[in-house]
Motif scaffolding. Structure first.
Motif, mmCIF file in Angstrom:
data_model
loop_
_atom_site.group_PDB
_atom_site.id
_atom_site.type_symbol
_atom_site.label_atom_id
_atom_site.label_comp_id
_atom_site.label_asym_id
_atom_site.label_seq_id
_atom_site.Cartn_x
_atom_site.Cartn_y
_atom_site.Cartn_z
ATOM 1 N N LEU A 60 25.380 30.502 40.508
ATOM 2 C CA LEU A 60 25.466 29.438 41.499
ATOM 3 C C LEU A 60 24.294 28.487 41.274
ATOM 4 O O LEU A 60 23.160 28.786 41.636
ATOM 5 N N GLU A 61 24.592 27.364 40.650
ATOM 6 C CA GLU A 61 23.543 26.438 40.227
ATOM 7 C C GLU A 61 23.713 25.090 40.910
ATOM 8 O O GLU A 61 24.823 24.567 41.013
ATOM 9 N N PHE A 62 22.599 24.530 41.373
ATOM 10 C CA PHE A 62 22.581 23.183 41.933
ATOM 11 C C PHE A 62 21.962 22.238 40.913
ATOM 12 O O PHE A 62 20.879 22.516 40.390
ATOM 13 N N ARG A 63 22.654 21.140 40.623
ATOM 14 C CA ARG A 63 22.220 20.193 39.604
ATOM 15 C C ARG A 63 21.904 18.834 40.228
ATOM 16 O O ARG A 63 22.331 18.527 41.344
ATOM 17 N N ALA A 73 14.637 23.361 46.799
ATOM 18 C CA ALA A 73 15.633 23.134 45.752
ATOM 19 C C ALA A 73 15.680 21.661 45.354
ATOM 20 O O ALA A 73 15.723 21.323 44.160
ATOM 21 N N THR A 74 15.649 20.778 46.337
ATOM 22 C CA THR A 74 15.698 19.335 46.065
ATOM 23 C C THR A 74 14.470 18.884 45.279
ATOM 24 O O THR A 74 14.583 18.108 44.311
ATOM 25 N N ALA A 75 13.300 19.384 45.678
ATOM 26 C CA ALA A 75 12.078 19.018 44.970
ATOM 27 C C ALA A 75 12.114 19.495 43.526
ATOM 28 O O ALA A 75 11.687 18.784 42.603
ATOM 29 N N CYS A 76 12.640 20.679 43.321
ATOM 30 C CA CYS A 76 12.758 21.229 41.969
ATOM 31 C C CYS A 76 13.674 20.363 41.108
ATOM 32 O O CYS A 76 13.350 20.019 39.972
ATOM 33 N N ILE A 77 14.806 19.996 41.655
ATOM 34 C CA ILE A 77 15.780 19.181 40.925
ATOM 35 C C ILE A 77 15.210 17.797 40.611
ATOM 36 O O ILE A 77 15.323 17.295 39.493
ATOM 37 N N ASN A 78 14.570 17.192 41.598
ATOM 38 C CA ASN A 78 14.058 15.832 41.414
ATOM 39 C C ASN A 78 12.881 15.772 40.457
ATOM 40 O O ASN A 78 12.630 14.724 39.826
ATOM 41 N N SER A 79 12.162 16.884 40.303
ATOM 42 C CA SER A 79 10.992 16.891 39.409
ATOM 43 C C SER A 79 11.359 17.366 37.996
ATOM 44 O O SER A 79 10.472 17.479 37.141
ATOM 45 N N GLY A 80 12.625 17.663 37.760
ATOM 46 C CA GLY A 80 13.062 18.035 36.421
ATOM 47 C C GLY A 80 12.785 19.472 36.031
ATOM 48 O O GLY A 80 12.862 19.823 34.863
ATOM 49 N N ARG A 81 12.519 20.325 37.014
ATOM 50 C CA ARG A 81 12.227 21.729 36.719
ATOM 51 C C ARG A 81 13.481 22.591 36.800
ATOM 52 O O ARG A 81 14.474 22.203 37.398
ATOM 53 N N ARG A 82 13.402 23.775 36.233
ATOM 54 C CA ARG A 82 14.454 24.786 36.380
ATOM 55 C C ARG A 82 13.922 25.900 37.259
ATOM 56 O O ARG A 82 12.929 26.552 36.910
ATOM 57 N N CYS A 83 14.523 26.105 38.398
ATOM 58 C CA CYS A 83 14.014 27.066 39.369
ATOM 59 C C CYS A 83 15.091 28.094 39.716
ATOM 60 O O CYS A 83 16.285 27.807 39.612
ATOM 61 N N THR A 89 17.287 21.832 37.862
ATOM 62 C CA THR A 89 18.322 22.709 38.409
ATOM 63 C C THR A 89 17.681 23.738 39.323
ATOM 64 O O THR A 89 16.512 24.095 39.175
ATOM 65 N N PHE A 90 18.465 24.199 40.278
ATOM 66 C CA PHE A 90 18.020 25.271 41.175
ATOM 67 C C PHE A 90 19.137 26.299 41.249
ATOM 68 O O PHE A 90 20.284 25.957 41.549
ATOM 69 N N THR A 91 18.829 27.555 40.968
ATOM 70 C CA THR A 91 19.825 28.624 40.984
ATOM 71 C C THR A 91 19.564 29.554 42.154
ATOM 72 O O THR A 91 18.436 30.033 42.339
ATOM 73 N N THR A 92 20.588 29.765 42.963
ATOM 74 C CA THR A 92 20.490 30.751 44.032
ATOM 75 C C THR A 92 21.197 32.016 43.566
ATOM 76 O O THR A 92 22.295 31.957 43.000
ATOM 77 N N ARG A 93 20.562 33.147 43.745
ATOM 78 C CA ARG A 93 21.079 34.428 43.239
ATOM 79 C C ARG A 93 21.689 35.220 44.381
ATOM 80 O O ARG A 93 20.985 35.658 45.288
ATOM 81 N N CYS A 94 23.012 35.399 44.306
ATOM 82 C CA CYS A 94 23.751 36.023 45.404
ATOM 83 C C CYS A 94 24.592 37.207 44.959
ATOM 84 O O CYS A 94 25.408 37.715 45.732
#
Length: 479
Positions: free
Chosen positions: A320-323, A469-479, A218-223
């Protein structure tokens, strides 16, 4: 997208006659007379509603029209401004017809109201079709969307009076009691007690398990949560170039400049409330407390001018989370991708595009689609807007703003011709005072139904940030 001149608004008709005046009287002139500030504990007494709120509470009348915007398949660039103005004009016409249909003499002149509405819509749709036809094939099928109907809406949940002890009857009775805890009678223009349900009666939901080859990060953008007070009643995606194109107020986070006249270039140059230079724009209809408080916009477009009454409730938190995809790696979203999820007209158009869900903190494994949640004491109300996660690989938008993206299938895979991309999930939580009714802003004829909730997004991330963000999601990390 090219800049647009500001069109004239000769079609703008304030929605504030009869039924909406009654709503204003209840909410503003009479304090909290129609809204229950009830004690939810055993034996708590409801505040009595006035006789005016009792009358006609069982049903409401609304106007049902085909959604022309959803039927568009092609809008050439030179035609965009006229088509956008036409869509806004159609919305204003329906609002005006609803105003007359919902009034005390609505039953008597319903045929005349629908006849005039059909004439107006026919002229407007014809101009839109002509504009498209100057650059492409004239969409003759649009002219068949002029006719509308009226619908009587049951505003009070039917009670099961036969003594049956079946599970569905128990659930309906429990939801009716929950609705009555926050709203004694339907408010003019909506919502109604039947629009609320105890979250504990909602069905449990589950997500597909991530398989081998899937993307679990997942990748979270903080807005932030709109601490700067960015509100307007525009919709730059659906009706660009038209002020008050939404007829309801939107709550914004991210890009600081977003309004009806924003362009890709202006968005890219603007400031942002997001971290890491993310200039994306996120917006959704505001949530209002129906506690009798006067709102600063009670006489303004998007507010009382368009039938949206009550005090705007600021979010307690926005996530706001990208999965990822449970079955595939995701590809970068293109810059300036535009997506809408949910349907602001789902109550009259049907639930085909509806996608919002409602819950409470501590109960988010349970979700309501067409009810507002009544939460246990201490729990926050939560809106969740999960966006389409499949992209056609070519377009950043489409004529109806839907066909360039798609939802994944039940197993998590994308339809043929689409590829997996990060899925945006907007989660907005609110501290709603105990026993107080609330509702989202809506088009007047949608009666503030929860099924009309929706979210909008324009991706203005720097390409390097999207790649991260894509690399984080594809590698299974939480960013």
């Amino acid at each position: 997208m090219t800049p647009m001149t500001r069109p004239r608004h000769r079609w703008r008709v304030p929605v504030k006659v009869r039924v909406l005046a009654a709503g204003a009287a209840l909410l503003l002139g009479g304090g909290a007379t129609a809204v229950v500030a009830a004690d939810a504990s055993a034996g708590g007494a409801h505040r009595s509603a006035p006789r005016s709120a009792e009358a006609g509470a069982a049903t409401a009348t609304t106007v049902v029209c085909p959604d022309v915007g959803d039927r568009l398949s092609e809008v050439p660039g030179p035609a965009r401004q006229r088509v956008s103005a036409g869509l806004a004009e159609l919305d204003a016409q329906v609002a005006h017809a609803y105003e007359h249909a919902a009034g005390p003499d609505g039953d008597g002149d319903g045929e005349a109201v629908l006849g005039e509405l059909r004439r107006q819509r026919s002229e407007t749709i014809g101009r839109m079709a002509d504009a498209i036809g100057e650059q492409a094939g004239r969409p003759a099928a649009l002219t068949g969307l002029s006719a509308c109907t009226m619908r009587k809406v049951q505003q009070v949940r039917a009670q099961d009076g036969n003594g049956d002890d079946d599970e569905a009857g128990d659930r309906d009775a429990g939801d009716a009691e929950a609705g009555a805890r926050v709203l004694r009678r339907p408010l003019p223009g909506g919502p109604a007690p039947a629009d609320f349900a105890d979250i504990r009666s909602a069905p449990a939901v589950s997500r597909p398990a991530v398989r081998a080859g899937g993307s679990s990060g997942t990748f979270t953008t903080r807005c932030g949560r709109n601490e700067n007070g960015h509100f307007n009643s525009d919709n730059v995606i659906v009706t660009p170039g038209v002020s008050n194109g939404a007829h309801h107020t939107h709550d914004y986070v991210g890009n600081l400049s977003t309004n009806a006249f924003s362009t890709d270039a202006s968005l890219a140059a603007a400031g942002t409330t997001c971290a890491d230079g993310d200039r994306s724009t996120h917006y959704w209809p505001v949530l209002r407390l129906l506690d009798g408080s006067a709102a600063p916009d009670a006489r303004k477009p998007g507010g009382g001018h368009d039938g949206n009454m009550g005090r705007i409730l600021r979010p307690a938190s926005v996530t706001l989370e990208f999965r990822g995809s449970p079955v595939a790696k995701v590809t970068d979203m293109p810059r300036f991708l535009r997506i809408i999820t949910g349907d602001a007209k789902a109550f009259t158009s049907g639930p085909g595009n509806a996608n919002a869900s409602w819950s409470c903190t501590g109960f988010e494994n349970r979700q309501l689609k067409d009810k507002y949640p009544v939460c246990p004491e201490g729990a926050q109300v939560v809106r969740t807007l999960a966006f389409q996660s499949c992209w056609d690989g070519r377009s950043t938008d489409s004529a109806n703003h839907r066909t360039h993206v798609a939802f994944a299938r039940r197993d998590g895979s994308c339809p043929r011709g689409f590829r997996a991309m990060p899925q945006l999930v907007q989660r907005i939580a609110y501290d709603v005072p105990k026993g107080t009714a609330f509702a989202v802003d809506s088009f007047p004829e949608q009666l503030h139904k929860p099924v009309t909730d929706h979210g909008d997004f324009i991706n203005v991330m720097p390409e390097s940030l999207m790649a991260r963000a894509t690399a984080c999601i594809n590698s299974g990390r939480r960013c």
